[in-house]
Design an enzyme around this catalytic site. Structure first.
Site, PDB file in Angstrom:
ATOM      1  CB  THR A 134      -0.905  -0.017   1.254  1.00 13.60           C
ATOM      2  OG1 THR A 134      -1.844  -1.073   1.079  1.00 13.60           O
ATOM      3  CG2 THR A 134      -1.639   1.297   1.454  1.00 13.60           C
ATOM      4  CG  HIS A 173      -5.446  -8.479   1.464  1.00 13.28           C
ATOM      5  ND1 HIS A 173      -4.901  -9.230   2.488  1.00 13.28           N
ATOM      6  CD2 HIS A 173      -4.958  -7.216   1.627  1.00 13.28           C
ATOM      7  CE1 HIS A 173      -4.132  -8.446   3.238  1.00 13.28           C
ATOM      8  NE2 HIS A 173      -4.148  -7.221   2.732  1.00 13.28           N
ATOM      9  CG  ASN A 203      -1.582  -8.451   6.638  1.00 13.00           C
ATOM     10  OD1 ASN A 203      -1.022  -9.398   7.201  1.00 13.00           O
ATOM     11  ND2 ASN A 203      -1.044  -7.824   5.610  1.00 13.00           N
ATOM     12  CE1 TYR A 212      -6.809  -3.865   6.743  1.00 12.88           C
ATOM     13  CE2 TYR A 212      -5.151  -5.294   5.771  1.00 12.88           C
ATOM     14  CZ  TYR A 212      -5.503  -4.094   6.374  1.00 12.88           C
ATOM     15  OH  TYR A 212      -4.543  -3.147   6.609  1.00 12.88           O
ATOM     16  CG  ASN A 227      -5.221  -4.124  10.822  1.00  4.78           C
ATOM     17  OD1 ASN A 227      -5.041  -2.965  11.199  1.00  4.78           O
ATOM     18  ND2 ASN A 227      -4.918  -4.516   9.592  1.00  4.78           N
ATOM     19  N   GLY A 238       8.979  -7.220  -0.046  1.00  3.86           N
ATOM     20  CA  GLY A 238       8.199  -6.000   0.121  1.00  3.86           C
ATOM     21  C   GLY A 238       9.091  -4.774   0.188  1.00  3.86           C
TER      22      GLY A 238
HETATM   23  C1  LIG Z   1       4.464   0.143   3.271  1.00  3.96           C
HETATM   24  C2  LIG Z   1       3.869  -1.235   3.340  1.00  3.96           C
HETATM   25  C3  LIG Z   1       2.636  -1.469   2.774  1.00  3.96           C
HETATM   26  C4  LIG Z   1       2.066  -2.752   2.792  1.00  3.96           C
HETATM   27  N1  LIG Z   1       0.874  -2.968   2.169  1.00  3.96           N
HETATM   28  C5  LIG Z   1       0.359  -4.226   2.074  1.00  3.96           C
HETATM   29  C6  LIG Z   1      -0.813  -4.478   1.306  1.00  3.96           C
HETATM   30  O1  LIG Z   1      -1.390  -3.588   0.669  1.00  3.96           O
HETATM   31  N2  LIG Z   1      -1.274  -5.749   1.286  1.00  3.96           N
HETATM   32  C7  LIG Z   1      -0.672  -6.775   1.963  1.00  3.96           C
HETATM   33  O2  LIG Z   1      -1.135  -7.918   1.928  1.00  3.96           O
HETATM   34  N3  LIG Z   1       0.474  -6.562   2.665  1.00  3.96           N
HETATM   35  C8  LIG Z   1       1.008  -5.324   2.714  1.00  3.96           C
HETATM   36  N4  LIG Z   1       2.200  -5.116   3.376  1.00  3.96           N
HETATM   37  C9  LIG Z   1       2.972  -6.286   3.844  1.00  3.96           C
HETATM   38  C10 LIG Z   1       3.986  -6.719   2.767  1.00  3.96           C
HETATM   39  O3  LIG Z   1       3.330  -7.284   1.646  1.00  3.96           O
HETATM   40  C11 LIG Z   1       5.004  -7.748   3.296  1.00  3.96           C
HETATM   41  O4  LIG Z   1       4.308  -8.884   3.769  1.00  3.96           O
HETATM   42  C12 LIG Z   1       5.846  -7.143   4.416  1.00  3.96           C
HETATM   43  O5  LIG Z   1       6.419  -5.915   4.014  1.00  3.96           O
HETATM   44  C13 LIG Z   1       6.964  -8.100   4.836  1.00  3.96           C
HETATM   45  O6  LIG Z   1       7.833  -8.352   3.740  1.00  3.96           O
HETATM   46  P1  LIG Z   1       9.295  -7.655   3.667  1.00  3.96           P
HETATM   47  O7  LIG Z   1      10.032  -8.038   4.908  1.00  3.96           O
HETATM   48  O8  LIG Z   1       9.903  -8.241   2.407  1.00  3.96           O
HETATM   49  O9  LIG Z   1       9.076  -6.188   3.577  1.00  3.96           O
HETATM   50  C14 LIG Z   1       2.766  -3.831   3.406  1.00  3.96           C
HETATM   51  C15 LIG Z   1       3.998  -3.578   3.995  1.00  3.96           C
HETATM   52  C16 LIG Z   1       4.563  -2.320   3.960  1.00  3.96           C
HETATM   53  C17 LIG Z   1       5.934  -2.093   4.543  1.00  3.96           C
END
Ligand SMILES: Cc1cc2nc3c(=O)[nH]c(=O)nc-3n(C[C@H](O)[C@H](O)[C@H](O)COP(=O)(O)O)c2cc1C
Length: 365
Positions: A5, A160, A163, A165, A220, A307
């Protein structure tokens, strides 16, 4: 590329923009881009400035994004999202209360836009429990989103269900106190997810549909009294559906990040899901190149999504291939704003002094 996001949809209307197209096309060298979570209805929106996939303008906006990604050689799934109780009347149609399986107020705050057009945190409210009669319309929101995604040129969809939701609120026991056929047993609690999977697979074919879960995740304000039984069951049921993939938010994220010793529960749960789910398993959360390669070699996952590393490194695959250092991400520019912290992270080519191609057409601004 994991779903991220970034809260930069055009206002009013939550419409994807040419700047969003630029951001995603810069990252087209990912094996697969999963879009930021995208609400399937206004009722499904939980944060200011997130994009939707339920209006004509949004479909057209996404079409530009998928065109740009395809031109750059990439593939892109859209993440279909309904936030359930993680919303606020200010974001809801006619300022009604958000909907949920049960009227359980989450701890924490919603992110809304105030009268001055600024982002603001406000306390969550008690949601309204969905009536049994409304359930088909919830499924229909996802099915419409899936159809719109097809029209917008995506390559597939990710549902989705992670998390905290809506779909996760149904699955996990802390947020689902229903006594009808959507509550009680894990079979009942996962009914809505299975109906959504069925409906969306009817549009796309199940091999173009992924599902994201977050077993043992606490985001959440959610929890389950028996995550091993609950998520083991959900994984087993999804295994029959022949999906593109099952995507898990890694329950070992925090320990991998801090380098601490995890307890055995998340490790056992991951093993259990790996046994129960016979299709492609994707994991995201806390991985770097070495741990990602290690997990795939050990057969603990088939795919790893990144991510935060993709936020800061548009050319992440190249950097991995060439074992080059990574840019670090700036959390202050995650949500909202413009190009800064979004489309201005340098590539290796850029660092060598090559001029980046402008990817925002000025006529669209
Ligand atoms: C800024 C940000 C926005 C995120 N938005 C979403 C999202 O829209 N949908 C989702 O399922 N997870 C979202 N996540 C979780 C990421 O998809 C991912 O699971 C998380 O960053 C851990 O992976 P990483 O260690 O590679 O960053 C978000 C994480 C971050 C940091």
């Amino acid at each position: 590329m994991a779903p991220l996001t970034r809260s930069r949809a055009r206002q009013p209307g939550n419409v994807p923009t040419p700047l969003n197209a630029c951001y995603y096309s810069q990252r087209a060298s990912a094996g697969l881009i999963i879009s930021e979570a995208t609400q399937v209805s206004q009722q499904g929106q939980g944060y200011a400035w997130t994009p939707g996939i339920h209006t004509r303008e949004q479909i057209d906006g996404w079409q530009r994004v998928t065109d740009a990604v395809h031109k750059a050689g990439g593939l892109m799934f859209i993440q279909l999202w309904h936030v359930g109780r993680i919303s606020h009347p200010r974001l809801q149609p006619d300022h009604m209360p958000p909907v949920a399986p049960s009227p359980v107020k989450p701890e924490g705050q919603a992110f809304i836009e105030n009268e001055r057009g600024e982002g603001q945190l406000v306390p969550f409210v008690t949601p309204r429990a969905l009536q049994l009669e409304e359930m088909p319309y919830i499924v229909e929101q996802y099915v419409r989103g899936a159809r719109n995604a097809q029209e917008a040129g995506f390559d597939g969809v990710e549902i989705h269900s992670a998390n905290g939701y809506l779909l996760d609120q149904f699955i996990e026991s802390s947020t689902n106190h229903r006594t009808d056929r959507y509550g009680g047993s894990v079979d009942n609690r996962s009914r809505l997810l299975m109906e959504v999977v069925e409906g969306v697979a009817g549009v796309w074919g199940s091999d173009r549909v992924g599902v994201r879960l977050s077993p043992m995740g606490r985001a959440n304000d959610i929890s389950d009294e028996d995550p091993a039984a609950t998520f083991g069951y959900v994984a087993e049921r999804l295994s029959d559906r022949k999906l593109a993939y099952l995507h898990l938010v890694n329950p070992l994220l925090a320990t991998m990040q801090d380098g601490t010793e995890p307890d055995s529960r998340p490790i056992d749960l991951l093993k259990r899901i790996r046994e129960k789910y016979r299709g492609a398993l994707m994991l995201a959360g806390g991985f770097d190149q070495d741990t990602a390669e290690g997990w795939i070699e050990q057969g603990r996952a088939d795919l790893i999504a990144f991510g935060r590393k993709f936020i800061a490194n548009p050319d992440l695959p190249d950097r991995f291939r060439q074992r080059q250092p990574l840019n670090s991400d700036d959390p202050t520019t995650y949500y909202g704003g413009g190009e800064r912290g979004y489309t201005d992270y340098p590539t290796l080519a850029h660092e060598r002094g090559e001029q980046p191609k402008p990817c925002v057409d000025v006529r669209w601004r």
